[in-house]
Design a protein around this motif. Structure first.
Motif, PDB file in Angstrom:
ATOM      1  N   LYS A 137       0.833  -1.205   0.000  1.00 60.61           N
ATOM      2  CA  LYS A 137       0.000   0.000   0.000  1.00 60.61           C
ATOM      3  C   LYS A 137       0.867   1.254   0.000  1.00 60.61           C
ATOM      4  O   LYS A 137       0.582   2.230  -0.697  1.00 60.61           O
ATOM      5  CB  LYS A 137      -0.933   0.003   1.216  1.00 60.61           C
ATOM      6  CG  LYS A 137      -1.978   1.110   1.149  1.00 60.61           C
ATOM      7  CD  LYS A 137      -3.020   0.909   2.227  1.00 60.61           C
ATOM      8  CE  LYS A 137      -4.180   1.863   2.054  1.00 60.61           C
ATOM      9  NZ  LYS A 137      -5.231   1.650   3.070  1.00 60.61           N
ATOM     10  N   GLU A 138       1.953   1.234   0.753  1.00 60.92           N
ATOM     11  CA  GLU A 138       2.859   2.381   0.772  1.00 60.92           C
ATOM     12  C   GLU A 138       3.492   2.585  -0.603  1.00 60.92           C
ATOM     13  O   GLU A 138       3.672   3.728  -1.048  1.00 60.92           O
ATOM     14  CB  GLU A 138       3.946   2.179   1.835  1.00 60.92           C
ATOM     15  CG  GLU A 138       4.947   3.317   1.928  1.00 60.92           C
ATOM     16  CD  GLU A 138       4.319   4.660   2.279  1.00 60.92           C
ATOM     17  OE1 GLU A 138       4.889   5.694   1.889  1.00 60.92           O
ATOM     18  OE2 GLU A 138       3.253   4.684   2.943  1.00 60.92           O
TER      19      GLU A 138
ATOM     20  N   LEU B  19       0.787   4.353  -2.605  1.00 58.63           N
ATOM     21  CA  LEU B  19       0.565   5.737  -2.200  1.00 58.63           C
ATOM     22  C   LEU B  19       1.748   6.630  -2.558  1.00 58.63           C
ATOM     23  O   LEU B  19       1.575   7.805  -2.875  1.00 58.63           O
ATOM     24  CB  LEU B  19       0.293   5.822  -0.695  1.00 58.63           C
ATOM     25  CG  LEU B  19      -0.955   5.084  -0.182  1.00 58.63           C
ATOM     26  CD1 LEU B  19      -1.119   5.310   1.311  1.00 58.63           C
ATOM     27  CD2 LEU B  19      -2.201   5.530  -0.932  1.00 58.63           C
TER      28      LEU B  19
ATOM     29  N   GLU C 236      -5.219   9.280   2.148  1.00 59.64           N
ATOM     30  CA  GLU C 236      -4.466   8.370   1.292  1.00 59.64           C
ATOM     31  C   GLU C 236      -4.567   8.792  -0.169  1.00 59.64           C
ATOM     32  O   GLU C 236      -3.577   8.745  -0.915  1.00 59.64           O
ATOM     33  CB  GLU C 236      -4.957   6.932   1.478  1.00 59.64           C
ATOM     34  CG  GLU C 236      -4.589   6.381   2.847  1.00 59.64           C
ATOM     35  CD  GLU C 236      -5.117   4.989   3.093  1.00 59.64           C
ATOM     36  OE1 GLU C 236      -6.021   4.548   2.318  1.00 59.64           O
ATOM     37  OE2 GLU C 236      -4.637   4.320   4.018  1.00 59.64           O
TER      38      GLU C 236
ATOM     39  N   ARG D 291      -2.269  11.777  -0.600  1.00 59.75           N
ATOM     40  CA  ARG D 291      -0.849  11.409  -0.688  1.00 59.75           C
ATOM     41  C   ARG D 291      -0.501  10.872  -2.062  1.00 59.75           C
ATOM     42  O   ARG D 291       0.541  11.215  -2.640  1.00 59.75           O
ATOM     43  CB  ARG D 291      -0.515  10.353   0.362  1.00 59.75           C
ATOM     44  CG  ARG D 291      -0.275  10.886   1.760  1.00 59.75           C
ATOM     45  CD  ARG D 291       0.436   9.835   2.595  1.00 59.75           C
ATOM     46  NE  ARG D 291       1.695   9.451   1.970  1.00 59.75           N
ATOM     47  CZ  ARG D 291       2.300   8.288   2.157  1.00 59.75           C
ATOM     48  NH1 ARG D 291       1.752   7.371   2.925  1.00 59.75           N
ATOM     49  NH2 ARG D 291       3.436   8.023   1.556  1.00 59.75           N
ATOM     50  N   ARG D 292      -1.353  10.016  -2.581  1.00 60.99           N
ATOM     51  CA  ARG D 292      -1.087   9.436  -3.895  1.00 60.99           C
ATOM     52  C   ARG D 292      -1.081  10.515  -4.981  1.00 60.99           C
ATOM     53  O   ARG D 292      -0.238  10.517  -5.876  1.00 60.99           O
ATOM     54  CB  ARG D 292      -2.142   8.375  -4.206  1.00 60.99           C
ATOM     55  CG  ARG D 292      -1.827   7.550  -5.454  1.00 60.99           C
ATOM     56  CD  ARG D 292      -2.973   6.625  -5.787  1.00 60.99           C
ATOM     57  NE  ARG D 292      -2.583   5.669  -6.804  1.00 60.99           N
ATOM     58  CZ  ARG D 292      -3.444   4.920  -7.476  1.00 60.99           C
ATOM     59  NH1 ARG D 292      -4.744   5.021  -7.235  1.00 60.99           N
ATOM     60  NH2 ARG D 292      -3.026   4.070  -8.392  1.00 60.99           N
TER      61      ARG D 292
END
Length: 217
Positions: free
Chosen positions: A16-17, A20, A158, A161-162
């Motif tokens: 996921k990081e 993102l 989130e 951030r992306r």
């Protein structure tokens, strides 16, 4: 917590990081084997992580082919920015009438700005900067004192951030401009100028995400 669950949680967080931060861009196809090799784990926890990410809308799984990183949807940036503008301007309008809360917020924003500038000097990456950027804007919302709006805004974090990571990948030189914009926004908050803030933050968000005033990119 079982070892299997721990490994699945770790895989989930790591993948996921990567999404993102933009390290795994939208449209890219990855496999369980790639991530398992990267993490030094078996495929089982990676499979669990992929299923969870698919349920959250970050991935689309194709049997025997891999997992597609779902791109930012058409119009998503516009919708996220519109929602953020409503919540952030409302919060600043509220604290403009409360000098004590305003002073506390300004201190928080300036501390965040110092970290942003330190990151530039140290050569930090876009992923690190996108976290500080999200924290800067969340501090504005939190200062507004409305827990319901704060929870709603956290749901956008989130996506925010992306979007920021994608914008910085497109133009890395934007970081310095974003920091300058944040300094200007902080000064407007300190002055209690809610109208000036609303105008400046709208321009800031739309420029960062390459959105025209008339609509989508």
């Amino acid at each position: 917590m079982s070892k299997l669950y721990s490994a699945a949680e770790l895989a989930y967080r790591e993948v996921k990081e990567l999404i993102l931060s933009g390290a795994l861009p939208g449209g890219e196809l990855i496999s369980e084997g790639e991530i398992a090799t990267r993490m030094g784990s078996s495929r089982t926890p990676v499979r669990e992580a992929f299923l969870r990410l698919e349920a959250e809308g970050w991935m689309r799984l194709y049997p025997k082919r891999g997992a597609l990183i779902v791109p930012v949807a058409d119009g998503e940036a516009e919708h996220v920015v519109d929602a953020r503008l409503l919540v952030e301007t409302h919060a600043v309008e509220a604290i403009a009438r409360n000098p004590r809360a305003r002073d506390v917020l300004v201190l928080t924003l300036r501390e965040n700005l110092d970290r942003q500038r330190e990151l530039i000097v140290s050569g930090g990456d876009a992923a690190q900067f996108s976290v500080l950027d999200a924290d800067f804007h969340r501090a504005l919302v939190r200062a507004g004192g409305n827990p319901l709006l704060e929870t709603f805004y956290d749901g956008l974090r989130e996506r925010q951030r992306r979007m920021t990571a994608r914008s910085l990948a497109r133009d890395p030189e934007q970081i310095s401009k974003i920091v300058d914009d944040h300094a200007r926004l902080t000064d407007l908050v300190a002055a209690g100028d809610a109208d000036g803030f609303a105008s400046a933050v709208r321009r800031h968000m739309r420029e960062v995400h390459a959105l025209s005033e008339g609509g989508r990119r």
